[in-house]
Motif scaffolding. Structure first.
Motif, PDB file in Angstrom:
ATOM      1  N   GLY A  33       1.378 -26.898  -4.690  1.00 57.61           N
ATOM      2  CA  GLY A  33       0.485 -25.750  -4.790  1.00 57.61           C
ATOM      3  C   GLY A  33       0.871 -24.819  -5.923  1.00 57.61           C
ATOM      4  O   GLY A  33       0.002 -24.330  -6.662  1.00 57.61           O
ATOM      5  N   PRO A  93     -11.433 -24.699  -8.890  1.00 57.84           N
ATOM      6  CA  PRO A  93     -11.053 -25.627  -7.808  1.00 57.84           C
ATOM      7  C   PRO A  93      -9.559 -25.912  -7.770  1.00 57.84           C
ATOM      8  O   PRO A  93      -8.959 -26.002  -6.690  1.00 57.84           O
ATOM      9  CB  PRO A  93     -11.859 -26.893  -8.131  1.00 57.84           C
ATOM     10  CG  PRO A  93     -13.034 -26.399  -8.910  1.00 57.84           C
ATOM     11  CD  PRO A  93     -12.518 -25.259  -9.723  1.00 57.84           C
ATOM     12  N   TYR A 120      -7.897 -22.841  -6.173  1.00 58.18           N
ATOM     13  CA  TYR A 120      -8.131 -22.734  -4.734  1.00 58.18           C
ATOM     14  C   TYR A 120      -7.361 -23.789  -3.950  1.00 58.18           C
ATOM     15  O   TYR A 120      -6.810 -23.506  -2.872  1.00 58.18           O
ATOM     16  CB  TYR A 120      -9.625 -22.849  -4.441  1.00 58.18           C
ATOM     17  CG  TYR A 120     -10.444 -21.721  -5.018  1.00 58.18           C
ATOM     18  CD1 TYR A 120      -9.873 -20.472  -5.248  1.00 58.18           C
ATOM     19  CD2 TYR A 120     -11.792 -21.899  -5.347  1.00 58.18           C
ATOM     20  CE1 TYR A 120     -10.616 -19.437  -5.793  1.00 58.18           C
ATOM     21  CE2 TYR A 120     -12.545 -20.867  -5.878  1.00 58.18           C
ATOM     22  CZ  TYR A 120     -11.942 -19.633  -6.098  1.00 58.18           C
ATOM     23  OH  TYR A 120     -12.677 -18.600  -6.623  1.00 58.18           O
ATOM     24  N   ILE A 121      -7.280 -24.988  -4.481  1.00 60.47           N
ATOM     25  CA  ILE A 121      -6.488 -26.032  -3.810  1.00 60.47           C
ATOM     26  C   ILE A 121      -5.009 -25.654  -3.831  1.00 60.47           C
ATOM     27  O   ILE A 121      -4.287 -25.843  -2.851  1.00 60.47           O
ATOM     28  CB  ILE A 121      -6.719 -27.395  -4.478  1.00 60.47           C
ATOM     29  CG1 ILE A 121      -8.166 -27.854  -4.267  1.00 60.47           C
ATOM     30  CG2 ILE A 121      -5.758 -28.443  -3.910  1.00 60.47           C
ATOM     31  CD1 ILE A 121      -8.530 -29.104  -5.029  1.00 60.47           C
ATOM     32  N   TRP A 133      -9.442 -17.682   0.869  1.00 64.04           N
ATOM     33  CA  TRP A 133      -8.302 -17.809   1.772  1.00 64.04           C
ATOM     34  C   TRP A 133      -8.474 -17.093   3.108  1.00 64.04           C
ATOM     35  O   TRP A 133      -7.796 -17.408   4.080  1.00 64.04           O
ATOM     36  CB  TRP A 133      -7.001 -17.363   1.108  1.00 64.04           C
ATOM     37  CG  TRP A 133      -6.929 -15.938   0.619  1.00 64.04           C
ATOM     38  CD1 TRP A 133      -7.015 -15.515  -0.670  1.00 64.04           C
ATOM     39  CD2 TRP A 133      -6.705 -14.772   1.418  1.00 64.04           C
ATOM     40  NE1 TRP A 133      -6.873 -14.161  -0.726  1.00 64.04           N
ATOM     41  CE2 TRP A 133      -6.678 -13.671   0.540  1.00 64.04           C
ATOM     42  CE3 TRP A 133      -6.525 -14.546   2.774  1.00 64.04           C
ATOM     43  CZ2 TRP A 133      -6.482 -12.360   0.967  1.00 64.04           C
ATOM     44  CZ3 TRP A 133      -6.345 -13.248   3.216  1.00 64.04           C
ATOM     45  CH2 TRP A 133      -6.325 -12.174   2.315  1.00 64.04           C
ATOM     46  N   THR A 192      -9.426 -19.416   6.050  1.00 64.01           N
ATOM     47  CA  THR A 192      -8.289 -20.290   6.356  1.00 64.01           C
ATOM     48  C   THR A 192      -7.213 -19.539   7.130  1.00 64.01           C
ATOM     49  O   THR A 192      -6.693 -20.020   8.143  1.00 64.01           O
ATOM     50  CB  THR A 192      -7.689 -20.853   5.055  1.00 64.01           C
ATOM     51  OG1 THR A 192      -8.689 -21.568   4.344  1.00 64.01           O
ATOM     52  CG2 THR A 192      -6.508 -21.757   5.350  1.00 64.01           C
ATOM     53  N   LEU A 195      -4.378 -23.075  -1.194  1.00 61.05           N
ATOM     54  CA  LEU A 195      -4.368 -23.693   0.139  1.00 61.05           C
ATOM     55  C   LEU A 195      -3.055 -24.407   0.405  1.00 61.05           C
ATOM     56  O   LEU A 195      -2.457 -24.277   1.484  1.00 61.05           O
ATOM     57  CB  LEU A 195      -5.538 -24.666   0.258  1.00 61.05           C
ATOM     58  CG  LEU A 195      -5.644 -25.439   1.581  1.00 61.05           C
ATOM     59  CD1 LEU A 195      -5.843 -24.478   2.736  1.00 61.05           C
ATOM     60  CD2 LEU A 195      -6.777 -26.454   1.522  1.00 61.05           C
ATOM     61  N   LEU A 196      -2.551 -25.142  -0.581  1.00 63.66           N
ATOM     62  CA  LEU A 196      -1.293 -25.860  -0.404  1.00 63.66           C
ATOM     63  C   LEU A 196      -0.117 -24.898  -0.237  1.00 63.66           C
ATOM     64  O   LEU A 196       0.807 -25.149   0.551  1.00 63.66           O
ATOM     65  CB  LEU A 196      -1.054 -26.788  -1.595  1.00 63.66           C
ATOM     66  CG  LEU A 196      -2.029 -27.964  -1.738  1.00 63.66           C
ATOM     67  CD1 LEU A 196      -1.718 -28.762  -2.996  1.00 63.66           C
ATOM     68  CD2 LEU A 196      -1.973 -28.866  -0.513  1.00 63.66           C
TER      69      LEU A 196
END
Length: 470
Positions: free
Chosen positions: A162, A194, A197-198, A264, A267, A201-202
C-alpha cells in the motif's frame, strides 16, 4: 526524541545486567529507567521539533501518547516479579526487548514519513514476536509466536505494498506532501487515483491488523491465549495505543476527509461495525478469561475506530482527545485485569472463570481490583471507561454518526454480561479444592493494583485532568 535515545541506550545497558548471577536488580532498574524516561518525555511539552529531515516530529500529540505508553509499561512491570523470584535466566533480554519495543511505539506516535511508520511498526512487532514465544517449553507459546510472526509478516507486506502504491500515485512518502498532492492534483493525476485508493485500502488493512480490528482480528484470541500473560498485557495495551495514534495521524495528515471521505469512510465504518459485533459477541462465548480479554481487546478497537470515523480533519480536537483519554482508561483497566489473571493463574494454574471462584474471600484486594477493572471496561459511571466511551461517542454524535453510536451503545450493553461474569465468580461462588488457598501477592504488586484502581476511579471522577489536553 530524548525518550527514544534514553530507551535505546538504557535498553542496551540493561543487557549487561544479565551477566549477574542474581537478577533481583533488574526489576528496580527497569522501574527506574521507565520512571526517568517518563519524566524526561514531558520536557518536550509545548514545543515542536523535527528530526531526520522531518521524518520524525515531536509535538504535544506525540508527547501525550508517549506518556501513556510509558506509564502503562511502568505500572505493568510489577507483575513480572515472578520472573525475578523464579530466577528467569533471560529476564534481562526480555526487559530490553520491552524497552526496544517502546522505541517502536514512540516512533509510531511521532512519525511524519511513511518509511518511519514502517520502521516503528517493525521495531515494535519484532520484539513482540520474540516475547510471544518466550515460554519456550510451552507449546501454546510456541504456536502463538509462530502465528503472530507469520501473519504479522504477511500483513506488513500488505502495508508496504500500500505504501508503494501511494508513493507511486503521489511521488512522496511525507504525510503532508501526500495530502498536498491529493488536494492539488498535477496533470495526469486522475489516471493515478485508482492506484492511490488501492494503496490506501491496503494500508488500512495493514493498520487494522496491528490494532486487532475485524476482519483482521483472527490472530488475537490464539496469540493472546498462548503468549505469557505479562507480555499479552503489554501487547493488548501499548501496541493498541500506539497503533491507533499512528492510524489517526495517517488519516488526518495524509488522507484528510475533504479529499478521501468518499473512499475510505465506508471502509472504516464497516470495519468499525464488524469489530464491535465480533468482539462483543465473541467475548460472550468464551470460557477462558484470557480469551475473553482478547475479544474484549477487539471490541475496544471498535470503539476507538468510532473516533477515527468521526474525526474533524484536525490532529487536535474531539477525536484525538477521545482516543487519548480512551487509550489511557483502557490501558489502566486492562493492565489491572491481566495482572490479576496472571497472579491467579500462577497460583491456581487455571485461566477459566471457575479459577476465580471465591477470590473475594481468599484475596479481597485482587477481587476489588478486578471488579474496578471490569466495571471500567464495561463503561460503568465513576470509572475512566465511562468517560472514555462518552468522549468517543460525543465526537461521533457531533459529526452526525448517531446510528453508529446507537449500535455501539447496544454492543456496550452486551459487554456488561461478560464483564460481570468474573465478578459473579469472585463474590457469589464458593471455592473448591483448587481455589481455596489464598493467591500469593507481594507488597509491590498489591501497591500496583491499588494504584491502578485509584487511577481508574480518578479518571471517572475527574476526567478533566486528561480530557482536552490536545
Amino acid at each position: 526524541m530524548n525518550s527514544i535515545i534514553l530507551l535505546s541506550v538504557l535498553g542496551l545497558g540493561n543487557l549487561f545486567l544479565g551477566f549477574r548471577r542474581s537478577n533481583r536488580l533488574l526489576l528496580p532498574v527497569m522501574m527506574l529507567i521507565l520512571g526517568l524516561v517518563l519524566t524526561v518525555n514531558f520536557i518536550d511539552w509545548g514545543t515542536t521539533e523535527s528530526y531526520f529531515n522531518g521524518m520524525l516530529t515531536i509535538d504535544d500529540f506525540s508527547v501525550a501518547f508517549t506518556g501513556i505508553v510509558l506509564l502503562t509499561a511502568l505500572v505493568l512491570i510489577p507483575f513480572s516479579q515472578k520472573y525475578v523470584l523464579d530466577g528467569e535466566t533471560n529476564l534481562a533480554e526480555y526487559y530490553s526487548l520491552l524497552l526496544f519495543s517502546l522505541v517502536g511505539a514512540i516512533m509510531l506516535v511521532s512519525y511524519n514519513h511513511l518509511l518511519m511508520l514502517f520502521l516503528g511498526i517493525e521495531t515494535l512487532s519484532i520484539a513482540m514476536y520474540v516475547l510471544a514465544g518466550s515460554d519456550k517449553r510451552n507449546l501454546r507459546s510456541n504456536e502463538a509466536a509462530l502465528k503472530y510472526f507469520l501473519m504479522g509478516a504477511f500483513f506488513t507486506g500488505i502495508l508496504l505494498f500500500g505504501v508503494a502504491l501511494v508513493y507511486g500515485a503521489t511521488g512522496t512518502f511525507v504525510l503532508s506532501n501526500i495530502s498536498f498532492a491529493v488536494q492539488n492534483p498535477a496533470p495526469g493525476f486522475e489516471s493515478l487515483k485508482p492506484m492511490l485508493y488501492i494503496g490506501m485500502l491496503l494500508m488500512f488493512i495493514g493498520m487494522g491488523f496491528k490494532v486487532s480490528a475485524a476482519p483482521f482480528h483472527f490472530w488475537t484470541p490464539d496469540v493472546y491465549e498462548g503468549t505469557p500473560t505479562f507480555f499479552a498485557a503489554f501487547m493488548s495495551t501499548i501496541v493498541k495505543t500506539a497503533g491507533f495514534a499512528a492510524f489517526l495521524k495517517l488519516l488526518v495528515q495524509a488522507f484528510p476527509a475533504a479529499n478521501a471521505q468518499g473512499i475510505w469512510l465506508p471502509t472504516l465504518t464497516a470495519m468499525c461495525v464488524l469489530t464491535l459485533l465480533i468482539g462483543n459477541v465473541g467475548a460472550v462465548a468464551q470460557t477462558s478469561i484470557k480469551r475473553m480479554l482478547a475479544y474484549s481487546s477487539v471490541s475496544h478497537a471498535g470503539y476507538l475506530l468510532i473516533a477515527l470515523v468521526a474525526f474533524n480533519g484536525q490532529l487536535v480536537g474531539a477525536s484525538a482527545n477521545g482516543i487519548l483519554f480512551y487509550s489511557l482508561a483502557y490501558s489502566v483497566a486492562t493492565v489491572a485485569a491481566f495482572g490479576v489473571v496472571k497472579l491467579v493463574a500462577d497460583a491456581r494454574q487455571r485461566e477459566d472463570y471457575n479459577g476465580l471462584n471465591g477470590l473475594a474471600k481468599t484475596n479481597p484486594l485482587l477481587a476489588f481490583s478486578l471488579t474496578v477493572s471490569m466495571l471500567s471496561l464495561a463503561g460503568i459511571p465513576l470509572t475512566g471507561g465511562f468517560f472514555g466511551k462518552f468522549f468517543v461517542f460525543s465526537a461521533a454524535v457531533e459529526n452526525g454518526y448517531i446510528g453508529l453510536v446507537v449500535f455501539a451503545v447496544v454492543m456496550s450493553m452486551v459487554s456488561i454480561y461478560y464483564y460481570l461474569r468474573p465478578i459473579i465468580a469472585m463474590y457469589m461462588r464458593d471455592t473448591d479444592v483448587t481455589t481455596s488457598e489464598a493467591v500469593p501477592v507481594t507488597t509491590f504488586q498489591a501497591g500496583a493494583l491499588l494504584l491502578l484502581a485509584a487511577l481508574t476511579v480518578l479518571l471517572g471522577v475527574l476526567p478533566g485532568l486528561v480530557a482536552g489536553v490536545l
